[in-house]
Write a protein that holds these residues in place. Sequence first.
Motif, short mmCIF file in Angstrom:
data_model
loop_
_atom_site.label_atom_id
_atom_site.label_comp_id
_atom_site.label_asym_id
_atom_site.label_seq_id
_atom_site.Cartn_x
_atom_site.Cartn_y
_atom_site.Cartn_z
N GLN A 129 22.54 -11.60 -25.00
CA GLN A 129 22.68 -10.25 -25.54
C GLN A 129 22.57 -10.25 -27.06
OE1 GLN A 129 22.92 -7.81 -23.31
NE2 GLN A 129 22.76 -6.23 -24.90
N HIS A 131 20.51 -11.71 -28.89
CA HIS A 131 19.10 -11.69 -29.34
C HIS A 131 18.46 -10.31 -29.20
CE1 HIS A 131 15.13 -13.30 -30.20
NE2 HIS A 131 14.67 -12.70 -29.12
N LYS A 132 19.05 -9.42 -28.46
CA LYS A 132 18.43 -8.12 -28.18
C LYS A 132 18.54 -7.20 -29.40
CE LYS A 132 19.32 -8.59 -23.25
NZ LYS A 132 17.95 -8.98 -22.96
N ARG A 133 17.47 -6.44 -29.65
CA ARG A 133 17.39 -5.53 -30.80
C ARG A 133 17.68 -4.10 -30.37
NH1 ARG A 133 13.88 -9.52 -30.90
NH2 ARG A 133 12.73 -8.47 -29.25
N TYR A 226 10.39 -12.33 -25.42
CA TYR A 226 11.47 -12.91 -26.22
C TYR A 226 11.05 -13.06 -27.68
CZ TYR A 226 15.14 -16.18 -27.62
OH TYR A 226 16.19 -16.78 -28.25
N PRO A 231 11.11 -3.91 -30.71
CA PRO A 231 11.99 -3.70 -29.55
C PRO A 231 11.18 -3.31 -28.31
CG PRO A 231 12.88 -2.63 -31.50
CD PRO A 231 11.50 -3.07 -31.86
N ASP A 250 14.69 -6.01 -24.52
CA ASP A 250 15.85 -5.51 -25.29
C ASP A 250 16.61 -4.42 -24.53
OD1 ASP A 250 15.37 -7.00 -27.84
OD2 ASP A 250 13.46 -5.93 -27.70
N LEU A 251 15.92 -3.69 -23.66
CA LEU A 251 16.56 -2.64 -22.88
C LEU A 251 15.81 -2.52 -21.56
CD1 LEU A 251 18.85 -0.54 -23.09
CD2 LEU A 251 17.14 1.12 -23.88
N ARG A 252 16.56 -2.30 -20.46
CA ARG A 252 15.95 -2.15 -19.15
C ARG A 252 16.10 -0.72 -18.68
NH1 ARG A 252 17.79 -1.26 -13.42
NH2 ARG A 252 16.01 -2.02 -12.18
#
Length: 475
Positions: A129, A131-133, A226, A231, A250-252
Amino acid sequence: MDLFSEKIILTVSRLTSLLRDVLEENFQQVWVQGEVSNFSSPSSGHFYFSLKDSGAQLRCVMFKGAARNLKFRPGDGMALIARGRISVYDQRGDYQLICEYLEPAGVGALQAAFQQLKERLAREGLFDQAHKRHLPFFPRRLGVITSATGAAIHDILNVLRRRFASLEILLYPVRVQGEGAGLEIARAVEEMNRLQMADVLIVGRGGGSLEDLWAFNEEVLARALYRSAIPVISAVGHETDWTIADFVADLRAPTPSAAAELVVASADELRGRVEGLEHRLGLAMESRLSTLESRVASLRRLLADPSATLGHLAQRVDDLTERLELGLHNGVMRLKERFDRLDRLLMQHSPLARVEQLRQRLLLLVSHGERSMLLRLEGDKQAFGAAAARLEVLSPLATLSRGYSITSRQQDGRVISDASQLKMGELLDVRLRHGAAHCRVEGVQLPTEPKPLTHADDSEILSDQSRNDHGNGKI
């Protein structure tokens, strides 16, 4: 040929070859289920393992060409269903199953491959988490990577027109299923990042079977997502469908339509939020102003008339000014007295008087020195005259001026003072007052009665003898 009616002796190789022909002819296509053991995969790319159950085991090999098409990787302890043909490995004399297809027993091969890849990428940190923007609040350009003819792009466009029609949308068309689709989608993500073509990306497609969605489960796409600096929203399948891309993005979003709603808020929603913020700002400003007014009123009550304070301060300033002037005057006077005292001490020890004394003494010494020098010179002059007179008396030149001469031998320059020192024919030099004469001894006359002579008598005799010799022209 009947092997049992006649005694025929076979070589091991021949027998093994016959057995291989029998097995390959009768077991060309078999399905076998068992548990994997002794699995190995050398650098050649082939798979070597055994399938076993409680009663037996079977050696198996799967060559690189078939192994390359597997969606999962076998491992020890895994229950597999294998399809292939029976053959014999001549070098060991073992029969083995040459596998052409493998699948996990009880679960599909794609599902097993999905689970293996998910666990491996999770261990590498691709799902972390941290690493997610975050998505930008107001993106100016949206990039959509999907099929140009699929339903996903139409759903996304419909939602965005309804919610925020001014958003610029850039479609990057790709294949979303089939062989090579995952690599094509990954290259599209990398190209979008290289050109910085969007502020946010939607990568997705509509729903389908696991086989249909497999492009979004490939490792090459997972690593491209990755590495993406833009984003990414993953919008694949329906709400119950999850892919590897969903875990890495980054978002699903459960659907492409939901992804479009996550990109921007609707105009009505934004307007409502602005109005709500405006109302909250008005209330906060009123509350702040009321608080400040109350504080000002409280401070006004506490604030005294400044004129009295200023009067006290002015008086204090006058007092300090007077004290300062007095202190400066006293300090200056003390410094003046100290200066006068030091000046008197300096005059007492002034070097001018000492210099004058030394100057007078120097003049006196110079005068004495001049007199002493004159007296010394005069005495030396008189002594020199006396010495010169004595030197003149004793000088051979003076003797020569009285008519005497000096005779010396030419050979060695020795002065002749006795006639006994001469030899016949010897060459002599005779020094006169003016000039000299070169003579040859023609004869020698020795004295008959020698007697001691004084220096003066010797000179007179020498002179007389010389005059006689010169008058005769010989010595």
